[in-house]
Write a protein that holds these residues in place. Structure first.
Motif, PDB file in Angstrom:
ATOM      1  N   GLU A 154     -14.831 -35.856  17.350  1.00 46.20           N
ATOM      2  CA  GLU A 154     -15.174 -37.079  17.314  1.00 46.20           C
ATOM      3  C   GLU A 154     -16.547 -36.900  18.197  1.00 46.20           C
ATOM      4  O   GLU A 154     -16.441 -36.236  19.194  1.00 46.20           O
ATOM      5  CB  GLU A 154     -14.385 -38.095  18.032  1.00 46.20           C
ATOM      6  N   PRO A 155     -17.578 -37.766  17.988  1.00 51.52           N
ATOM      7  CA  PRO A 155     -18.688 -37.487  18.692  1.00 51.52           C
ATOM      8  C   PRO A 155     -18.678 -37.445  20.058  1.00 51.52           C
ATOM      9  O   PRO A 155     -18.001 -38.552  20.573  1.00 51.52           O
ATOM     10  CB  PRO A 155     -19.530 -38.806  17.933  1.00 51.52           C
ATOM     11  N   GLY A 156     -19.015 -36.363  20.744  1.00 48.29           N
ATOM     12  CA  GLY A 156     -19.106 -36.523  22.221  1.00 48.29           C
ATOM     13  C   GLY A 156     -17.784 -35.924  22.902  1.00 48.29           C
ATOM     14  O   GLY A 156     -17.502 -35.662  24.108  1.00 48.29           O
ATOM     15  N   ARG A 157     -16.897 -35.245  21.865  1.00 46.00           N
ATOM     16  CA  ARG A 157     -15.715 -34.812  22.250  1.00 46.00           C
ATOM     17  C   ARG A 157     -15.559 -33.489  22.128  1.00 46.00           C
ATOM     18  O   ARG A 157     -14.414 -32.780  22.287  1.00 46.00           O
ATOM     19  CB  ARG A 157     -14.735 -35.608  21.741  1.00 46.00           C
ATOM     20  N   ARG A 158     -16.674 -32.719  21.546  1.00 42.84           N
ATOM     21  CA  ARG A 158     -16.306 -31.518  21.027  1.00 42.84           C
ATOM     22  C   ARG A 158     -15.972 -30.448  22.284  1.00 42.84           C
ATOM     23  O   ARG A 158     -15.258 -29.655  22.132  1.00 42.84           O
ATOM     24  CB  ARG A 158     -17.906 -30.699  20.626  1.00 42.84           C
ATOM     25  N   ASP A 159     -16.609 -30.425  23.454  1.00 44.07           N
ATOM     26  CA  ASP A 159     -16.530 -29.871  24.678  1.00 44.07           C
ATOM     27  C   ASP A 159     -15.028 -29.979  25.026  1.00 44.07           C
ATOM     28  O   ASP A 159     -14.361 -29.045  25.590  1.00 44.07           O
ATOM     29  CB  ASP A 159     -17.352 -30.042  25.861  1.00 44.07           C
ATOM     30  N   GLU A 160     -14.726 -31.375  25.179  1.00 45.36           N
ATOM     31  CA  GLU A 160     -13.236 -31.793  25.459  1.00 45.36           C
ATOM     32  C   GLU A 160     -12.287 -30.862  24.501  1.00 45.36           C
ATOM     33  O   GLU A 160     -11.102 -30.363  25.151  1.00 45.36           O
ATOM     34  CB  GLU A 160     -12.967 -33.107  25.651  1.00 45.36           C
ATOM     35  N   LEU A 161     -12.521 -30.887  23.281  1.00 46.22           N
ATOM     36  CA  LEU A 161     -11.731 -30.300  22.291  1.00 46.22           C
ATOM     37  C   LEU A 161     -11.502 -28.793  22.433  1.00 46.22           C
ATOM     38  O   LEU A 161     -10.653 -28.200  22.520  1.00 46.22           O
ATOM     39  CB  LEU A 161     -12.160 -30.580  20.927  1.00 46.22           C
ATOM     40  N   ALA A 162     -12.714 -28.220  22.662  1.00 47.12           N
ATOM     41  CA  ALA A 162     -12.934 -26.796  22.903  1.00 47.12           C
ATOM     42  C   ALA A 162     -11.870 -26.111  24.221  1.00 47.12           C
ATOM     43  O   ALA A 162     -11.373 -25.265  24.143  1.00 47.12           O
ATOM     44  CB  ALA A 162     -14.377 -26.264  23.247  1.00 47.12           C
ATOM     45  N   ALA A 163     -12.401 -27.036  25.285  1.00 44.45           N
ATOM     46  CA  ALA A 163     -11.553 -26.742  26.482  1.00 44.45           C
ATOM     47  C   ALA A 163      -9.956 -27.133  26.171  1.00 44.45           C
ATOM     48  O   ALA A 163      -9.257 -25.996  26.743  1.00 44.45           O
ATOM     49  CB  ALA A 163     -11.858 -27.632  27.454  1.00 44.45           C
ATOM     50  N   HIS A 164      -9.624 -27.995  25.436  1.00 41.08           N
ATOM     51  CA  HIS A 164      -8.299 -28.032  25.521  1.00 41.08           C
ATOM     52  C   HIS A 164      -7.416 -26.767  24.352  1.00 41.08           C
ATOM     53  O   HIS A 164      -6.666 -26.230  24.892  1.00 41.08           O
ATOM     54  CB  HIS A 164      -7.755 -29.392  24.477  1.00 41.08           C
ATOM     55  N   LEU A 165      -8.469 -26.299  23.342  1.00 44.62           N
ATOM     56  CA  LEU A 165      -7.786 -25.496  22.548  1.00 44.62           C
ATOM     57  C   LEU A 165      -8.030 -24.005  23.343  1.00 44.62           C
ATOM     58  O   LEU A 165      -7.420 -23.004  22.748  1.00 44.62           O
ATOM     59  CB  LEU A 165      -8.715 -25.387  21.312  1.00 44.62           C
ATOM     60  N   SER A 166      -8.647 -23.831  24.331  1.00 47.35           N
ATOM     61  CA  SER A 166      -9.255 -22.718  24.693  1.00 47.35           C
ATOM     62  C   SER A 166      -8.146 -22.371  26.077  1.00 47.35           C
ATOM     63  O   SER A 166      -8.220 -21.451  26.820  1.00 47.35           O
ATOM     64  CB  SER A 166     -10.472 -22.449  25.278  1.00 47.35           C
ATOM     65  N   ARG A 167      -7.017 -23.369  26.456  1.00 46.46           N
ATOM     66  CA  ARG A 167      -6.178 -22.978  27.301  1.00 46.46           C
ATOM     67  C   ARG A 167      -5.354 -21.997  27.364  1.00 46.46           C
ATOM     68  O   ARG A 167      -4.842 -21.919  26.171  1.00 46.46           O
ATOM     69  CB  ARG A 167      -5.455 -24.616  27.646  1.00 46.46           C
ATOM     70  N   ARG A 168      -5.082 -21.474  28.367  1.00 46.97           N
ATOM     71  CA  ARG A 168      -4.052 -20.348  28.473  1.00 46.97           C
ATOM     72  C   ARG A 168      -2.704 -20.736  27.748  1.00 46.97           C
ATOM     73  O   ARG A 168      -2.485 -21.762  28.036  1.00 46.97           O
ATOM     74  CB  ARG A 168      -3.915 -19.684  29.715  1.00 46.97           C
ATOM     75  N   SER A 169      -2.191 -19.917  26.850  1.00 45.48           N
ATOM     76  CA  SER A 169      -0.824 -20.154  26.286  1.00 45.48           C
ATOM     77  C   SER A 169      -0.245 -18.932  25.868  1.00 45.48           C
ATOM     78  O   SER A 169      -0.456 -18.009  25.021  1.00 45.48           O
ATOM     79  CB  SER A 169      -0.859 -20.946  24.818  1.00 45.48           C
ATOM     80  N   ASP A 170       0.806 -18.627  26.554  1.00 38.46           N
ATOM     81  CA  ASP A 170       1.368 -17.184  26.525  1.00 38.46           C
ATOM     82  C   ASP A 170       2.416 -17.410  25.434  1.00 38.46           C
ATOM     83  O   ASP A 170       3.035 -16.486  24.609  1.00 38.46           O
ATOM     84  CB  ASP A 170       2.403 -17.081  27.833  1.00 38.46           C
ATOM     85  N   VAL A 171       2.664 -18.837  24.743  1.00 38.86           N
ATOM     86  CA  VAL A 171       3.655 -19.039  23.779  1.00 38.86           C
ATOM     87  C   VAL A 171       2.980 -18.706  22.429  1.00 38.86           C
ATOM     88  O   VAL A 171       3.733 -17.906  21.738  1.00 38.86           O
ATOM     89  CB  VAL A 171       3.573 -20.701  23.788  1.00 38.86           C
ATOM     90  N   LEU A 172       1.649 -18.469  22.308  1.00 43.06           N
ATOM     91  CA  LEU A 172       1.158 -17.919  21.096  1.00 43.06           C
ATOM     92  C   LEU A 172       1.236 -16.654  20.819  1.00 43.06           C
ATOM     93  O   LEU A 172       1.481 -16.070  19.919  1.00 43.06           O
ATOM     94  CB  LEU A 172      -0.401 -18.408  20.967  1.00 43.06           C
ATOM     95  N   ALA A 173       1.159 -15.807  22.114  1.00 43.69           N
ATOM     96  CA  ALA A 173       0.976 -14.460  22.009  1.00 43.69           C
ATOM     97  C   ALA A 173       2.566 -14.135  21.646  1.00 43.69           C
ATOM     98  O   ALA A 173       2.951 -13.267  20.819  1.00 43.69           O
ATOM     99  CB  ALA A 173       0.728 -13.881  23.296  1.00 43.69           C
ATOM    100  N   GLY A 174       3.338 -14.792  22.161  1.00 39.23           N
ATOM    101  CA  GLY A 174       4.801 -14.633  21.848  1.00 39.23           C
ATOM    102  C   GLY A 174       5.156 -14.913  20.482  1.00 39.23           C
ATOM    103  O   GLY A 174       6.121 -14.543  19.932  1.00 39.23           O
ATOM    104  N   ALA A 175       4.525 -15.661  19.814  1.00 44.95           N
ATOM    105  CA  ALA A 175       4.834 -16.124  18.490  1.00 44.95           C
ATOM    106  C   ALA A 175       4.058 -15.145  17.616  1.00 44.95           C
ATOM    107  O   ALA A 175       4.243 -15.293  16.303  1.00 44.95           O
ATOM    108  CB  ALA A 175       4.296 -17.478  18.301  1.00 44.95           C
ATOM    109  N   GLY A 176       3.416 -14.206  18.057  1.00 39.73           N
ATOM    110  CA  GLY A 176       2.652 -13.247  16.975  1.00 39.73           C
ATOM    111  C   GLY A 176       1.047 -13.308  16.649  1.00 39.73           C
ATOM    112  O   GLY A 176       0.687 -13.024  15.967  1.00 39.73           O
TER     113      GLY A 176
END
Length: 100
Positions: free
Chosen positions: A12-34
């Motif tokens: 959404e306009p103006g929310r790119r950086d917020e979205l990028a910050a959310h998606l780049s939060r540390r997640s050990d779950v992803l590593a455990g999932a492969g």
């Protein structure tokens, strides 16, 4: 066989950086999932787009990750930041000049 998922997520306009910050939060779950690699990026020439590059141990591992509660919660949080414009491609990795 390694599976690659490379895509663009319209924000959404103006929310790119917020979205990028959310998606780049540390997640050990992803590593455990492969998940082997999950890189999030932006390009100032495209101010409402987030780029994501994922490498997984397999397409099945990627597909299975989408049913994990933590992943589903993350998607739900991201949904209001998304414009609905998506692009990208998927492929099975057949090799690399960087490894044997």
């Amino acid at each position: 066989m390694t599976f690659a998922n490379v895509g663009t997520l319209g924000a959404e306009p103006g929310r790119r950086d917020e979205l990028a910050a959310h998606l780049s939060r540390r997640s050990d779950v992803l590593a455990g999932a492969g998940c082997l690699v999950y890189e999030v990026g932006v390009n100032d020439d495209d101010p409402d787009t987030v780029y994501v590059m994922e490498l997984w141990v397999s397409a099945d591992a990627h597909r299975a990750s989408l049913s994990l509660p933590e992943v589903r919660e993350s998607i739900a949080v991201a949904r209001p930041m998304l414009s609905g414009e998506f692009g990208g491609f998927r492929f099975d990795v057949v090799g690399s000049p960087l490894r044997d």
